[in-house]
Design a protein around this motif. Structure first.
Motif, mmCIF file in Angstrom:
data_model
loop_
_atom_site.group_PDB
_atom_site.id
_atom_site.type_symbol
_atom_site.label_atom_id
_atom_site.label_comp_id
_atom_site.label_asym_id
_atom_site.label_seq_id
_atom_site.Cartn_x
_atom_site.Cartn_y
_atom_site.Cartn_z
ATOM 1 N N ASN A 1 0.826 -1.211 0.000
ATOM 2 C CA ASN A 1 0.000 0.000 0.000
ATOM 3 C C ASN A 1 0.859 1.260 0.000
ATOM 4 O O ASN A 1 0.525 2.263 -0.627
ATOM 5 N N ARG A 2 1.992 1.209 0.695
ATOM 6 C CA ARG A 2 2.894 2.364 0.703
ATOM 7 C C ARG A 2 3.589 2.522 -0.641
ATOM 8 O O ARG A 2 3.872 3.637 -1.082
ATOM 9 N N LYS B 1 4.844 9.619 -3.618
ATOM 10 C CA LYS B 1 5.642 10.406 -2.680
ATOM 11 C C LYS B 1 6.676 9.545 -1.958
ATOM 12 O O LYS B 1 7.682 10.051 -1.447
ATOM 13 N N ASN B 2 6.415 8.242 -1.921
ATOM 14 C CA ASN B 2 7.314 7.323 -1.217
ATOM 15 C C ASN B 2 8.281 6.624 -2.160
ATOM 16 O O ASN B 2 8.855 5.593 -1.805
ATOM 17 N N ILE B 3 8.488 7.171 -3.362
ATOM 18 C CA ILE B 3 9.251 6.443 -4.378
ATOM 19 C C ILE B 3 10.691 6.166 -3.952
ATOM 20 O O ILE B 3 11.231 5.088 -4.218
ATOM 21 N N ALA B 4 11.314 7.112 -3.236
ATOM 22 C CA ALA B 4 12.690 6.890 -2.784
ATOM 23 C C ALA B 4 12.733 5.771 -1.747
ATOM 24 O O ALA B 4 13.597 4.878 -1.807
ATOM 25 N N PHE C 1 12.856 -2.118 -2.122
ATOM 26 C CA PHE C 1 13.057 -3.121 -3.166
ATOM 27 C C PHE C 1 14.486 -3.649 -3.147
ATOM 28 O O PHE C 1 14.729 -4.844 -3.339
ATOM 29 N N GLN C 2 15.450 -2.776 -2.913
ATOM 30 C CA GLN C 2 16.850 -3.206 -2.822
ATOM 31 C C GLN C 2 17.042 -4.143 -1.633
ATOM 32 O O GLN C 2 17.721 -5.173 -1.729
ATOM 33 N N SER C 3 16.434 -3.788 -0.508
ATOM 34 C CA SER C 3 16.536 -4.627 0.683
ATOM 35 C C SER C 3 15.864 -5.978 0.455
ATOM 36 O O SER C 3 16.391 -7.023 0.844
ATOM 37 N N LEU C 4 14.697 -5.951 -0.196
ATOM 38 C CA LEU C 4 13.992 -7.187 -0.500
ATOM 39 C C LEU C 4 14.799 -8.047 -1.446
ATOM 40 O O LEU C 4 14.870 -9.276 -1.287
ATOM 41 N N ARG C 5 15.447 -7.421 -2.413
ATOM 42 C CA ARG C 5 16.274 -8.160 -3.377
ATOM 43 C C ARG C 5 17.400 -8.904 -2.660
ATOM 44 O O ARG C 5 17.654 -10.083 -2.942
#
Length: 340
Positions: A65-66, A71-74, A80-84
């Motif tokens: 949801n976030r 506005k939360n793109i950064a 996503f990097q952490s999830l990767r």
């Protein structure tokens, strides 16, 4: 294919109904290949349904949801990097995307799995991230679509089961017996049955009622309670998902529009009265036999529109119509049990 697999990532973040449907896929894999470790990626709001599930080895949560907020793109990019990194370290043999959207396709690709499975007809170009694409008709029930993926991976489908986690009854539930559950609201405006219709039906039927829902449904549920002359009690916004499981299991049956919570009731082994207007019971109706599906007679149904200026399809389904169908259905069910 799964004979050589040690660890599988299942990508199915949402929604509630889709997650419940995916339990059939989970059950099929574990029945056929019990040694395969299964990790499941799910949205935070549905984490409770999968945590400590006996067939799931690890639950990974994401805040989808976030991610929707530009506005939360950064922050989203960092997540996503952490999830990767997290997924890469798990060394998955296979990742299966049952969601079929852009973000789920990206997650499937980020997993680093050598085999990435998804629907050929998936939306938002998510199929670009798969190297094994499975073509399944969009006109069959969602449960059957997911089981076609299981078949493609080498599973034999002997039965269809939705293993829900064990749920302890909340203490207050002991005060209620022989009740019917009402689910009054859905996320689609067009799928909602009129609140006065629910009130009228409650007054006609010879049962007591519990009204369930999320925090956002609390206002509507209280309105129904207020006009029900003491026959209905609202607990909307006051229960967890596991408490809902206990409530469904103790109820007589459930009256509901087309909503994800309906599918949770079905997974709990409960028969439902499902009121359908703009959507198709063939695709997303209660799975299995013995349910009562009341479908709008208007020609424009199903239109699959989330909003509508007329709500004609739902208005045409009157309380008297639903009452008559329920009485006949209950009499038939009782007669069937007596003759077993």
């Amino acid at each position: 294919m799964l004979e050589r697999v040690k660890k599988l990532l299942l990508v199915k973040p949402s929604s509630l109904g889709d997650i419940v449907h995916s339990l059939a896929f989970l059950n099929a894999v574990k029945e056929n290949f019990p040694d395969v470790k299964i990790h499941w990626i799910v949205s935070k709001e549905f984490e409770e349904l999968l945590t400590e599930h006996p067939l799931i080895d690890k639950v990974i949560t994401v805040d989808k949801n976030r991610w929707k907020n530009l506005k939360n793109i950064a922050l989203t990019a960092r997540e996503f990097q952490s999830l990767r990194r997290l997924l890469k370290n798990e060394n998955y043999d296979i990742a299966v995307d049952l969601q079929g959207l852009l973000r789920s396709g990206v997650i499937t690709w980020l997993s680093g799995a050598s085999i990435r499975v998804g629907f050929k007809e998936a939306r938002e170009f998510s199929s670009c991230f798969y190297n094994k694409k499975i073509s399944v008709s969009l006109d069959i029930h969602a449960v059957l679509r997911y089981l076609e993926v299981a078949k493609a991976l080498g599973c034999k489908i002997n039965s269809v089961k939705f293993p829900v986690p064990q749920a302890k009854e909340p203490d207050w539930l002991s005060e209620f017996d022989d009740f019917v559950v009402i689910i009054p609201s859905t996320r689609w405006q067009s799928k909602n049955w009129c609140l006065p219709y629910f009130v009228e039906l409650i007054k006609m039927l010879p049962y007591d009622f519990l009204i369930v829902g999320s925090k956002s449904d609390e206002s509507d549920a209280l309105k129904i309670e207020g006009y029900s002359q003491g026959k209905a009690k609202s607990i909307a916004g006051k229960t967890t998902l596991k408490e809902l499981i206990a409530i469904f299991k103790k109820s007589l049956f459930v009256i509901t529009p087309d909503t994800g919570t309906m599918h949770l009731a079905v997974a709990c082994g409960k028969k439902v009265v499902a009121i359908f207007g703009p959507t198709s019971p063939e695709r997303t109706g209660p799975f299995g036999e013995g349910h009562l599906i009341i479908k709008s007679p208007v020609q424009c149904s199903p239109c699959f529109r989330k909003t509508c200026s007329e709500f004609k399809c739902m208005k045409e389904i009157t309380p008297q119509m639903v009452y008559n169908r329920i009485i006949n259905w209950r009499e038939y069910e009782i007669s069937k049990r007596k003759h077993r």
